[in-house]
Design an enzyme around this catalytic site. Sequence first.
Site, PDB file in Angstrom:
ATOM      1  N   GLY A  15       0.788  -1.239   0.000  1.00 41.37           N
ATOM      2  CA  GLY A  15       0.000   0.000   0.000  1.00 41.37           C
ATOM      3  C   GLY A  15       0.813   1.280   0.000  1.00 41.37           C
ATOM      4  O   GLY A  15       0.318   2.322   0.419  1.00 41.37           O
ATOM      5  N   ASN A  17       1.687   3.002  -2.615  1.00 42.57           N
ATOM      6  CA  ASN A  17       0.985   3.926  -3.523  1.00 42.57           C
ATOM      7  C   ASN A  17      -0.264   4.479  -2.853  1.00 42.57           C
ATOM      8  O   ASN A  17      -0.560   5.671  -2.960  1.00 42.57           O
ATOM      9  CB  ASN A  17       0.596   3.219  -4.821  1.00 42.57           C
ATOM     10  CG  ASN A  17       1.712   3.209  -5.829  1.00 42.57           C
ATOM     11  OD1 ASN A  17       1.985   4.220  -6.478  1.00 42.57           O
ATOM     12  ND2 ASN A  17       2.393   2.080  -5.948  1.00 42.57           N
ATOM     13  N   LEU A  88      -9.369  -9.882 -10.163  1.00 40.33           N
ATOM     14  CA  LEU A  88     -10.090  -9.347 -11.317  1.00 40.33           C
ATOM     15  C   LEU A  88     -11.329  -8.608 -10.809  1.00 40.33           C
ATOM     16  O   LEU A  88     -11.984  -9.051  -9.865  1.00 40.33           O
ATOM     17  CB  LEU A  88     -10.505 -10.527 -12.201  1.00 40.33           C
ATOM     18  CG  LEU A  88     -10.943 -10.238 -13.624  1.00 40.33           C
ATOM     19  CD1 LEU A  88      -9.798  -9.617 -14.413  1.00 40.33           C
ATOM     20  CD2 LEU A  88     -11.403 -11.526 -14.292  1.00 40.33           C
ATOM     21  N   ASN A 103      -6.465   1.959 -12.876  1.00 34.69           N
ATOM     22  CA  ASN A 103      -5.439   1.035 -12.372  1.00 34.69           C
ATOM     23  C   ASN A 103      -4.062   1.528 -12.767  1.00 34.69           C
ATOM     24  O   ASN A 103      -3.914   2.262 -13.754  1.00 34.69           O
ATOM     25  CB  ASN A 103      -5.670  -0.351 -12.984  1.00 34.69           C
ATOM     26  CG  ASN A 103      -4.711  -1.398 -12.451  1.00 34.69           C
ATOM     27  OD1 ASN A 103      -4.415  -1.442 -11.262  1.00 34.69           O
ATOM     28  ND2 ASN A 103      -4.212  -2.248 -13.327  1.00 34.69           N
ATOM     29  N   HIS A 105      -0.182  -0.020 -13.655  1.00 37.12           N
ATOM     30  CA  HIS A 105       0.581  -1.231 -13.931  1.00 37.12           C
ATOM     31  C   HIS A 105       2.057  -0.852 -14.016  1.00 37.12           C
ATOM     32  O   HIS A 105       2.397   0.104 -14.714  1.00 37.12           O
ATOM     33  CB  HIS A 105       0.086  -1.857 -15.249  1.00 37.12           C
ATOM     34  CG  HIS A 105       0.685  -3.203 -15.498  1.00 37.12           C
ATOM     35  ND1 HIS A 105       0.237  -4.335 -14.871  1.00 37.12           N
ATOM     36  CD2 HIS A 105       1.723  -3.582 -16.282  1.00 37.12           C
ATOM     37  CE1 HIS A 105       0.967  -5.373 -15.269  1.00 37.12           C
ATOM     38  NE2 HIS A 105       1.883  -4.942 -16.128  1.00 37.12           N
TER      39      HIS A 105
HETATM   40  C1  GRF Z   1       2.695  -1.162  -7.734  1.00 40.64           C
HETATM   41  O1  GRF Z   1       3.930  -1.345  -8.357  1.00 40.64           O
HETATM   42  C2  GRF Z   1       1.600  -1.064  -8.747  1.00 40.64           C
HETATM   43  O2  GRF Z   1       2.011  -0.616  -9.988  1.00 40.64           O
HETATM   44  C3  GRF Z   1       1.131  -2.486  -8.885  1.00 40.64           C
HETATM   45  O3  GRF Z   1       1.274  -3.030  -7.612  1.00 40.64           O
HETATM   46  C4  GRF Z   1       2.301  -2.366  -6.902  1.00 40.64           C
HETATM   47  C5  GRF Z   1       1.764  -1.994  -5.558  1.00 40.64           C
HETATM   48  O4  GRF Z   1       2.776  -1.537  -4.696  1.00 40.64           O
HETATM   49  N1  GRF Z   1      -0.169  -2.547  -9.492  1.00 40.64           N
HETATM   50  P1  GRF Z   1       2.389  -0.867  -3.317  1.00 40.64           P
HETATM   51  O5  GRF Z   1       1.495  -1.839  -2.566  1.00 40.64           O
HETATM   52  O6  GRF Z   1       1.682   0.410  -3.628  1.00 40.64           O
HETATM   53  O7  GRF Z   1       3.683  -0.633  -2.607  1.00 40.64           O
END
Ligand code: GRF
Length: 195
Positions: A15, A17, A88, A103, A105
């Site tokens: 988490g 991000n 999903l 989302n 990626h």
């Molecule tokens: C990120 O790299 C994002 O792009 C991917 O999952 C990862 C999550 O990382 N979808 P965090 O949990 O935010 O550290």
Amino acid sequence: MNQKFRVAIFASGNGSNAEEIIKYFKEHSSIQIVLVVTSNPEAYVLKRAANFHIPSIVINRQDFATTIVGRLAEYQITHIVLAGFLWLIPSTLLKAYPNKVINIHPALLPKYGGKGMYGMKIHELVRATNEKETGITIHVIDDKYDEGPIVFQAKCEVQSTDTPQQIADKVHELEYKCYPKVIEQWILNELNYSR
Ligand code: GRF
């Protein structure tokens, strides 16, 4: 009238991000992060949400497709942000939130996308393939993994000496820098992309 947008973040793991997004919108005039949803009762994102006094719910796989729309309605959610969410998204949810799910990626789609392409697997493959660059893709979700309309991409260089972990770190930095701002522009309808 100043419209208010109410966002739920879905995350399955660390988490980091999610935390950057929560911080970015803390004092925002029209966008509020009101809920964190996780598929994993052990996810560190739950601790991060609690630190910022954001309510969270843990949902199990069986209930996800049938109850999530109702749970989100309880919080009057208008937009959904996926940040490391591994399941999903069910069609019930996409029908209730058309073009309202985004989302991120950690690669330059369409490269390194699709089923099984997540986390370090991606960066290990980027290393093994000797890519000179990698990056992030932010896209709206439709009913196929990683194939919804692309809203934003950004690149970073891969040095020949970078380890997969160093590549992951560079990509994460790019995510923290870009994702909150792109979410803001997407919610406020300031991005041009084809649906
Ligand atoms: C990120 O790299 C994002 O792009 C991917 O999952 C990862 C999550 O990382 N979808 P965090 O949990 O935010 O550290």
